[in-house]
Scaffold this motif. Structure first.
Motif, PDB file in Angstrom:
ATOM      1  N   PRO A 145       1.223  -2.932  93.213  1.00 43.64           N
ATOM      2  CA  PRO A 145       1.097  -4.067  94.134  1.00 43.64           C
ATOM      3  C   PRO A 145       2.330  -4.955  94.212  1.00 43.64           C
ATOM      4  CG  PRO A 145      -0.829  -3.891  92.703  1.00 43.64           C
ATOM      5  CD  PRO A 145       0.219  -2.993  92.142  1.00 43.64           C
ATOM      6  N   THR A 146       3.218  -4.876  93.202  1.00 44.15           N
ATOM      7  CA  THR A 146       4.393  -5.762  93.169  1.00 44.15           C
ATOM      8  C   THR A 146       5.535  -5.237  94.029  1.00 44.15           C
ATOM      9  OG1 THR A 146       5.469  -4.700  91.264  1.00 44.15           O
ATOM     10  CG2 THR A 146       3.771  -6.352  90.796  1.00 44.15           C
ATOM     11  N   GLY A 147       5.531  -3.941  94.341  1.00 43.48           N
ATOM     12  CA  GLY A 147       6.587  -3.362  95.161  1.00 43.48           C
ATOM     13  C   GLY A 147       7.860  -3.023  94.415  1.00 43.48           C
ATOM     14  N   VAL A 148       7.914  -3.236  93.116  1.00 46.08           N
ATOM     15  CA  VAL A 148       9.142  -2.937  92.371  1.00 46.08           C
ATOM     16  C   VAL A 148       9.210  -1.439  92.080  1.00 46.08           C
ATOM     17  CG1 VAL A 148       9.157  -5.229  91.316  1.00 46.08           C
ATOM     18  CG2 VAL A 148       8.124  -3.306  90.079  1.00 46.08           C
ATOM     19  N   GLU A 149      10.417  -0.961  91.872  1.00 49.94           N
ATOM     20  CA  GLU A 149      10.610   0.389  91.379  1.00 49.94           C
ATOM     21  C   GLU A 149      10.584   0.343  89.855  1.00 49.94           C
ATOM     22  OE1 GLU A 149      14.325   1.696  92.899  1.00 49.94           O
ATOM     23  OE2 GLU A 149      13.684   1.678  94.989  1.00 49.94           O
ATOM     24  N   HIS A 150      10.181   1.445  89.245  1.00 50.62           N
ATOM     25  CA  HIS A 150      10.133   1.420  87.780  1.00 50.62           C
ATOM     26  C   HIS A 150      10.503   2.783  87.199  1.00 50.62           C
ATOM     27  CE1 HIS A 150       6.161   3.331  88.288  1.00 50.62           C
ATOM     28  NE2 HIS A 150       6.330   3.762  87.049  1.00 50.62           N
ATOM     29  N   GLU A 151      10.916   2.749  85.956  1.00 48.53           N
ATOM     30  CA  GLU A 151      11.208   3.955  85.171  1.00 48.53           C
ATOM     31  C   GLU A 151      10.548   3.786  83.807  1.00 48.53           C
ATOM     32  OE1 GLU A 151      14.970   6.458  83.221  1.00 48.53           O
ATOM     33  OE2 GLU A 151      15.291   4.472  84.122  1.00 48.53           O
ATOM     34  N   LEU A 152       9.700   4.739  83.445  1.00 50.79           N
ATOM     35  CA  LEU A 152       9.061   4.741  82.136  1.00 50.79           C
ATOM     36  C   LEU A 152       9.841   5.657  81.199  1.00 50.79           C
ATOM     37  CD1 LEU A 152       6.736   4.227  80.104  1.00 50.79           C
ATOM     38  CD2 LEU A 152       5.532   6.155  81.187  1.00 50.79           C
ATOM     39  N   ILE A 153      10.242   5.123  80.075  1.00 47.06           N
ATOM     40  CA  ILE A 153      10.908   5.918  79.038  1.00 47.06           C
ATOM     41  C   ILE A 153       9.952   5.963  77.846  1.00 47.06           C
ATOM     42  CG2 ILE A 153      12.909   6.126  77.526  1.00 47.06           C
ATOM     43  CD1 ILE A 153      14.437   4.438  79.606  1.00 47.06           C
ATOM     44  N   TYR A 154       9.414   7.130  77.597  1.00 49.56           N
ATOM     45  CA  TYR A 154       8.404   7.301  76.550  1.00 49.56           C
ATOM     46  C   TYR A 154       9.024   8.086  75.398  1.00 49.56           C
ATOM     47  CZ  TYR A 154       3.697   7.800  74.606  1.00 49.56           C
ATOM     48  OH  TYR A 154       2.583   7.700  73.808  1.00 49.56           O
ATOM     49  N   ASN A 155       9.149   7.432  74.254  1.00 52.99           N
ATOM     50  CA  ASN A 155       9.763   8.066  73.082  1.00 52.99           C
ATOM     51  C   ASN A 155       8.686   8.351  72.038  1.00 52.99           C
ATOM     52  OD1 ASN A 155      12.583   7.888  73.932  1.00 52.99           O
ATOM     53  ND2 ASN A 155      12.317   5.680  73.708  1.00 52.99           N
ATOM     54  N   PRO A 156       8.194   9.589  71.972  1.00 52.76           N
ATOM     55  CA  PRO A 156       7.172   9.910  70.975  1.00 52.76           C
ATOM     56  C   PRO A 156       7.747   9.809  69.565  1.00 52.76           C
ATOM     57  CG  PRO A 156       7.934  11.905  72.066  1.00 52.76           C
ATOM     58  CD  PRO A 156       8.560  10.754  72.796  1.00 52.76           C
ATOM     59  N   GLY A 157       6.951   9.280  68.664  1.00 48.01           N
ATOM     60  CA  GLY A 157       7.402   9.115  67.284  1.00 48.01           C
ATOM     61  C   GLY A 157       6.800  10.153  66.369  1.00 48.01           C
ATOM     62  N   VAL A 158       5.815   9.746  65.592  1.00 48.08           N
ATOM     63  CA  VAL A 158       5.187  10.644  64.623  1.00 48.08           C
ATOM     64  C   VAL A 158       3.683  10.607  64.812  1.00 48.08           C
ATOM     65  CG1 VAL A 158       7.020  10.387  62.921  1.00 48.08           C
ATOM     66  CG2 VAL A 158       5.095   8.787  62.898  1.00 48.08           C
ATOM     67  N   PRO A 159       3.008  11.712  64.515  1.00 44.44           N
ATOM     68  CA  PRO A 159       1.541  11.697  64.554  1.00 44.44           C
ATOM     69  C   PRO A 159       0.990  10.926  63.359  1.00 44.44           C
ATOM     70  CG  PRO A 159       2.328  13.829  63.794  1.00 44.44           C
ATOM     71  CD  PRO A 159       3.546  13.042  64.182  1.00 44.44           C
ATOM     72  N   PRO A 160      -0.304  10.634  63.349  1.00 40.66           N
ATOM     73  CA  PRO A 160      -0.890   9.978  62.180  1.00 40.66           C
ATOM     74  C   PRO A 160      -0.898  10.913  60.973  1.00 40.66           C
ATOM     75  CG  PRO A 160      -2.608  10.584  63.740  1.00 40.66           C
ATOM     76  CD  PRO A 160      -1.296  10.855  64.409  1.00 40.66           C
ATOM     77  N   VAL A 161      -0.800  10.332  59.780  1.00 38.56           N
ATOM     78  CA  VAL A 161      -0.981  11.108  58.555  1.00 38.56           C
ATOM     79  C   VAL A 161      -2.479  11.350  58.377  1.00 38.56           C
ATOM     80  CG1 VAL A 161      -0.792  11.089  56.035  1.00 38.56           C
ATOM     81  CG2 VAL A 161       1.103  10.237  57.432  1.00 38.56           C
TER      82      VAL A 161
END
Length: 395
Positions: A283-299
């Motif tokens: 709804p805001t009209g902005v452009e965006h880029e998602l940078i998703y950096n996976p870390g570690v799974p749960p122990v």
């Protein structure tokens, strides 16, 4: 049958001062992740001096095999890196490296593993042992994946680790079956839009407003799309946009951490976050880029491995075992448990006097008596596996 636990305990008592000396050397000479060159050399030197032949990993870190070469091995892992913090404990053996300190207790983990290796090497073992000194636990995605790629788990039946816990008194051992830590990913969203004057917001694409919607609505939406029993939480730590109070900037950025204790939820997070970010910002009209950096799974501590660990602790002290809480922190020991069963325990390191401290704090002061507890606990665990070797190593 040889009582391995008793022999390890006896070795630790006889070599107490030597072991404390190792710890204080490591504490005063910390090194950051992937830079643990002197630490690796020091550990290799001690192992060699005590009659072992360590295997060096590419770069930093090492491992050593003890006991019979045939059959599957029981492994123990210690992490050897330090944090980018300035120590403020005032100890005589404080860090001598500016801006680097063992404020997460990795020096304790390392010396426990080092002493265990030396003690076990003096015993005629009925099963093989591997002790892993892993680099780079403190950075994503952790040095564990490099160790695994190098072959650190080849021939390993089960693996164990300890982490100091300044909320627990020395002598206590916290155990927990199932998730004991959380997955930890880093997300970053960059937004762009036409800037403008704050008196004419209708002529601009307001990225500040867009970021505000994101930091409030995205966590709320997650709470309605993800089972709350999974312990999933998104918290933003940075938000940056603009320089003047009367100007709408052209770009902005927000970043935070996404944590969950459920492995299935962790694996489904990336597409869900991508979907929700797009919906919030549309709804805001902005452009965006998602940078998703996976870390570690749960122990995810194995039930049987955890039961054996608790049994080993009770053999030392029937009152020692407590239920460890599930932590939202991340820990790359989880990568090993993706391949073999095992368990991580919390090792009490509070002296019992004064306030309880916390990890990753510059004034963390660990009671060194926990070293002996850790070494004897692992010795008792080796005894548990030795007496049950046919059942557990060859099911």
């Amino acid at each position: 049958m040889t009582d391995i636990g008793a022999l390890v305990a006896s070795w630790m008592d006889r070599h107490h001062d030597e072991v404390i000396g190792w710890r204080r050397h490591l504490h005063s000479h910390p090194e950051l992740s992937h830079l643990e060159y002197n630490t690796t050399e020091y550990l290799a030197g001690v192992l060699t001096e005590h009659g072992m032949t360590p295997t060096l990993f590419p770069g930093t870190g090492l491992m050593v095999d003890i006991g019979p070469s045939e059959g599957e091995r029981l492994a123990f892992r210690a992490d050897i890196d330090a944090l980018p913090l300035t120590e403020t404990t005032g100890l005589d053996y404080s860090s001598t490296v500016p801006g680097v300190a063992h404020s997460c207790g990795h020096d304790i983990h390392t010396v426990i593993a080092l002493a265990l290796a030396c003690a076990l090497n003096s015993i005629d073992l009925p099963l093989g042992i591997r002790v892993i000194f892993q680099p780079a636990e403190e950075v994503m995605t952790g040095g564990a994946t490099d160790v695994i790629q190098f072959g650190g788990l080849e021939g390993v039946h089960a693996i164990y680790a300890l982490h100091v816990e300044p909320k627990l008194k020395v002598g206590r051992v916290g155990v927990r079956a199932g998730a004991i830590t959380s997955a930890s990913d880093v997300i970053e969203v960059r937004v762009r839009g036409e800037g403008g004057h704050t008196s004419r917001p209708h002529l601009a694409k307001d990225v500040v407003y867009a970021l505000g919607k994101l930091v409030t609505e995205l966590p709320a939406l997650l709470s309605r799309r993800v089972d709350p029993r999974t312990g999933t939480v998104l918290v933003f730590g940075t938000i940056n946009a603009g320089f003047a109070s009367n100007a709408i900037p052209e770009s902005g950025i927000v970043s935070g951490t996404l944590r969950t204790a459920d492995i299935g939820t962790w694996r489904s997070m990336r597409p869900l976050i991508s979907e929700l970010v797009a919906q919030v910002l549309a709804p805001t009209g902005v452009e965006h880029e998602l940078i998703y950096n996976p870390g570690v799974p749960p122990v995810l501590n194995d039930d049987v491995a955890t039961a054996l660990l608790a049994s080993a602790a009770r053999d030392l002290d029937p009152q020692s075992v407590v239920q460890a809480p599930q932590s939202s922190g991340g820990e790359d020991f989880s990568w090993y448990l993706e391949h073999v069963p095992g368990s991580m325990a919390r090792l009490g390191c509070w002296s019992g006097q004064g306030p309880r401290q916390d990890l990753h704090q510059s004034d963390l002061n660990v009671d060194e008596r926990c070293i002996g507890v850790g070494v004897k606990l692992f010795g008792s665990l080796v005894q548990q596996y030795s007496s049950k070797s046919e059942a557990f190593l060859h099911p």
